[in-house]
Design a protein around this motif. Structure first.
Motif, short mmCIF file in Angstrom:
data_model
loop_
_atom_site.label_atom_id
_atom_site.label_comp_id
_atom_site.label_asym_id
_atom_site.label_seq_id
_atom_site.Cartn_x
_atom_site.Cartn_y
_atom_site.Cartn_z
N ILE A 30 53.56 32.30 32.24
CA ILE A 30 52.84 31.03 32.39
C ILE A 30 51.35 31.37 32.51
CG2 ILE A 30 52.64 28.90 33.73
CD1 ILE A 30 55.43 29.57 34.92
N ASP A 57 44.01 25.46 26.18
CA ASP A 57 43.88 26.39 25.05
C ASP A 57 43.87 27.81 25.61
OD1 ASP A 57 43.44 27.38 22.49
OD2 ASP A 57 41.26 27.11 22.61
N CYS A 195 50.74 23.52 26.21
CA CYS A 195 52.12 23.39 26.68
C CYS A 195 52.13 23.83 28.15
CB CYS A 195 53.04 24.26 25.83
SG CYS A 195 54.77 24.04 26.22
N THR A 300 24.83 36.40 37.09
CA THR A 300 25.62 35.24 37.44
C THR A 300 25.54 35.00 38.94
OG1 THR A 300 27.85 34.27 37.28
CG2 THR A 300 27.72 36.65 37.52
N ARG A 310 38.86 22.17 36.13
CA ARG A 310 38.97 22.82 34.82
C ARG A 310 37.59 23.09 34.23
NH1 ARG A 310 43.53 25.31 33.25
NH2 ARG A 310 45.19 24.39 34.46
N GLY A 382 41.60 41.16 39.55
CA GLY A 382 41.25 42.12 38.50
C GLY A 382 40.10 41.61 37.65
N LYS A 383 39.93 42.20 36.51
CA LYS A 383 38.88 41.74 35.59
C LYS A 383 39.34 41.91 34.16
CE LYS A 383 36.24 45.98 36.33
NZ LYS A 383 34.92 46.53 36.26
C1 FAD Z 1 31.41 34.39 36.21
C2 FAD Z 1 32.41 35.47 35.86
C3 FAD Z 1 31.97 36.60 35.19
C4 FAD Z 1 32.90 37.60 34.86
N1 FAD Z 1 32.47 38.66 34.12
C5 FAD Z 1 33.33 39.62 33.78
C6 FAD Z 1 32.89 40.69 32.95
O1 FAD Z 1 31.75 40.72 32.49
N2 FAD Z 1 33.79 41.65 32.65
C7 FAD Z 1 35.06 41.63 33.12
O2 FAD Z 1 35.81 42.57 32.84
N3 FAD Z 1 35.53 40.61 33.87
C8 FAD Z 1 34.69 39.59 34.19
N4 FAD Z 1 35.13 38.53 34.93
C9 FAD Z 1 36.53 38.48 35.36
C10 FAD Z 1 37.46 37.95 34.25
O3 FAD Z 1 36.85 36.95 33.50
C11 FAD Z 1 38.73 37.42 34.92
O4 FAD Z 1 39.27 38.42 35.76
C12 FAD Z 1 39.80 37.05 33.90
O5 FAD Z 1 39.27 36.24 32.88
C13 FAD Z 1 40.95 36.32 34.61
O6 FAD Z 1 41.92 36.00 33.63
P1 FAD Z 1 43.25 35.24 34.02
O7 FAD Z 1 44.11 35.25 32.83
O8 FAD Z 1 43.83 35.83 35.26
O9 FAD Z 1 42.78 33.77 34.38
P2 FAD Z 1 42.44 32.57 33.38
O10 FAD Z 1 41.63 33.02 32.25
O11 FAD Z 1 41.89 31.45 34.19
O12 FAD Z 1 43.85 32.17 32.79
C14 FAD Z 1 44.81 31.42 33.51
C15 FAD Z 1 45.38 30.41 32.55
O13 FAD Z 1 46.51 29.77 33.14
C16 FAD Z 1 46.56 28.46 32.63
N5 FAD Z 1 47.43 27.64 33.47
C17 FAD Z 1 47.19 27.20 34.73
N6 FAD Z 1 48.23 26.47 35.16
C18 FAD Z 1 49.14 26.43 34.15
C19 FAD Z 1 50.41 25.83 33.99
N7 FAD Z 1 50.98 25.10 34.96
N8 FAD Z 1 51.07 25.99 32.81
C20 FAD Z 1 50.54 26.73 31.82
N9 FAD Z 1 49.32 27.32 31.92
C21 FAD Z 1 48.65 27.18 33.08
C22 FAD Z 1 45.10 28.04 32.63
O14 FAD Z 1 44.86 26.95 31.76
C23 FAD Z 1 44.39 29.30 32.20
O15 FAD Z 1 44.12 29.34 30.82
C24 FAD Z 1 34.25 37.49 35.25
C25 FAD Z 1 34.68 36.34 35.92
C26 FAD Z 1 33.77 35.33 36.19
C27 FAD Z 1 34.24 34.09 36.88
#
Ligand code: FAD
Length: 535
Positions: A30, A57, A195, A300, A310, A382-383
């Motif tokens: 998910i 998306d 979805c 940032t 969102r 994480g990142k």
């Molecule tokens: C300002 C900023 C700068 C950053 N810069 C860097 C950088 O330069 N380099 C680096 O390595 N990292 C960086 N990071 C960290 C990195 O961007 C994040 O760690 C990473 O994008 C997190 O990804 P994620 O998949 O965990 O979360 P997300 O990208 O938020 O993905 C989670 C997804 O789950 C979906 N979702 C939620 N609920 C549901 C549901 N019920 N059903 C289906 N889908 C759902 C959401 O729509 C979303 O798309 C940065 C972060 C920030 C905020």
């Protein structure tokens, strides 16, 4: 010459038909950001059957709003977090190797305005080189005043003593997310955007699947899986809460979201191939000015934020911080009138304890994997840079918890991502140049073969690219194209708004659906709007 493989078509009706098949997947994920997509690819590459659902998306959440750095994290080194830095440096070189069309080395300069800064930061960065070892991208160099100015022509000259140059990486975050999705799909994974997971499916206290809903038609689906992964970023606690309620166990929130703001300005403010890093702003933070796709991004911030919007919007103090600090280091500094786009992302930082009022700057940047009593696997934190290592970690936890039987070893270390397997001249473009066809790597000829290849809607975006986004890259809406297949919303929101009508028209021809163009135009206005200055 490598001949491009025919790109896969992503027909939504077919994806939904596969979703409706009665079967039990090995892994259901998910969330389609960096974390979930990384897990989908890792699991698919090991031969597991995989389904992933994304409520909006791919990369619509945090994963399209990063600083776009593939980095070891110089500031984590300053915090003494050696293992985090070492792992990230290793992952940095893996990513540059496997997605050379989307990630490339980038030189950074830290300017010195006091005598001690060059030796102090320079020695720290030499340690960074040592930690990188063979994964290093280039040696750290001490720069004279004139070389520092040559690297960063618009740097404030008053008081400048010299600088330190070091190397890290840069990437296109949303396009990397799409490359992960498409590579996972090429390994048999079923991925569906728009979805949403609407509920978890338990039987006798054990998690056996999830319910989800196609947000375009409202059709519901029940998916069964041996292992369900909650990779919903800052939203992970919503599903953990649902899981806890079924088990009758209260769940302590895991995530302390922290907001980070970026602004995009014209390249004239930093006409350079180098990025600027200010390691210690007036209030002890870090500021980056990074050339990216023909513009410069400044950021940032790190502001605790409890609501999980969102589309979070910036606070006026955050804009003032970024512009104010930029003005200390750039001779000709941008003002509010120069901002081309402002966007905000939410960091899913992991709480050590659920303590109130904690500063997010001190919270862990490492990831966390938890397995609940019912078997819900939650991964967050994480990142971007470490998404691949995080995915391996998640799979390991699934094996240890007995949710999956270890079939094959991790297979992503040398796995080229879609578009990244061509010859070096096809896949080694400069991300710092204007956006364009080079971001497709070895798939560029397939894009060029589509109708409208020579019809440029603007520099770097052709009619053929819009068609390719719809046919092969899961794009459904005008926003999908202008925010994440092309990055124009993040680079120049006004230009993106002006293209919306035409992009929507081409998209509607391809999908037969409603591209929701008016909603995109409203969104673009938000990306142009700066909150009023605090009194
Ligand atoms: C300002 C900023 C700068 C950053 N810069 C860097 C950088 O330069 N380099 C680096 O390595 N990292 C960086 N990071 C960290 C990195 O961007 C994040 O760690 C990473 O994008 C997190 O990804 P994620 O998949 O965990 O979360 P997300 O990208 O938020 O993905 C989670 C997804 O789950 C979906 N979702 C939620 N609920 C549901 C549901 N019920 N059903 C289906 N889908 C759902 C959401 O729509 C979303 O798309 C940065 C972060 C920030 C905020």
């Amino acid at each position: 010459m490598v001949s491009p493989a025919a790109p896969q078509l992503t027909l939504r009706a077919e994806l939904l038909a596969r979703l409706a098949e009665p079967r039990v997947f090995d892994v259901a994920i998910i969330g389609g950001g960096a974390t979930g997509l990384g897990v989908a690819l890792d699991a698919a590459a090991r031969g597991f059957s995989v389904v992933l659902v994304e409520s909006h998306d791919f990369a619509k959440g945090t994963s399209s709003r990063s600083t776009k750095l593939v980095h070891g994290g110089v500031r984590y080194l300053a915090q003494g977090n050696i293992s985090l830095v070492r792992e990230a440096l290793h992952e940095r070189s893996t990513l540059l190797r496997n997605a050379p069309h989307l990630a490339q080395p980038l030189p950074f300069v830290m300017p010195s305005y006091a005598w001690w800064q060059t030796p102090f930061y320079g020695l720290g960065l030499k340690a960074y080189d040592l930690l990188a070892g063979r994964a290093g991208l280039g040696p750290t160099e001490f720069l004279s005043r004139s070389r520092t100015q040559a690297c960063l022509p618009n740097l404030q000259p008053r008081g400048l003593q010299g600088g330190v140059k070091y190397w890290d990486g840069q990437f296109d975050d949303a396009r990397l997310a799409l490359a992960l999705a498409r590579t996972a799909a090429s390994r048999g994974a079923l991925l569906v955007n728009y979805c949403a997971a609407t509920g978890l499916l338990h039987e006798a206290g054990k998690l056996v699947g999830l319910r989800c809903e196609d947000r375009e038609s409202g059709q519901g689906y029940t998916l069964r899986a041996a292992c369900v992964i909650n990779a919903t970023g800052v939203w992970v606690d919503e599903l953990r809460q649902q899981d806890g309620e079924v088990l009758g166990r209260p769940v302590r929130p895991l995530v302390a979201p922290s907001q980070g703001v970026h602004i995009a300005v014209d390249r004239a403010f930093m006409p350079a191939e180098h990025a600027l890093l200010v390691p210690h702003t007036a209030d002890g933070r870090v500021l980056f000015a990074v050339p990216w796709l023909g513009k410069v991004i400044l950021g940032t911030t790190d502001t605790p934020r409890a609501d999980l919007a969102r589309e979070p919007r910036p606070f006026s103090q955050e804009i003032e911080f970024i512009l104010g600090e930029s003005a200390r280091y750039l001779y000709r500094a941008p003002t509010r009138a120069d901002v081309k786009s402002v966007w905000v992302g939410l960091r899913p930082l992991v709480k050590p304890r659920a303590e109130e009022g904690e500063h997010t700057q001190g919270l862990s940047r490492e990831h966390t994997v938890l397995v609940s009593r019912s078997g819900l696997v939650t991964v967050t934190g994480g990142k971007w840079t470490t998404y691949r290592a995080m995915a391996e970690d998640v799979l390991e936890r699934c094996f240890k918890a007995g949710l999956l039987v270890r079939a094959a070893a991790g297979a992503t270390t040398d796995l080229k991502l879609t578009g990244g397997a061509g010859s070096p001249d096809q896949v080694r473009p400069a991300i710092s140049a204007a956006p364009g066809i080079h971001l497709y790597g070895d798939e560029a000829p397939s894009v060029q073969a589509l109708p409208g290849a020579q019809r440029w809607l603007t520099e770097g975006l052709s009619e053929a690219m819009v068609r390719f986004a719809a046919r092969c890259e899961y794009a459904r809406t005008t926003e999908d194209v202008l925010a994440r297949r092309s990055r124009l919303l993040f680079l120049d929101a006004s230009l993106a708004a002006g293209l919306a009508e035409e992009v929507g028209r081409i998209l509607a021809q391809e999908t037969g659906g409603d591209p929701q163009t008016p909603a995109f135009r409203d969104l673009a206005q938000e990306y142009l709007h700066l909150p009023d200055q605090a009194a």
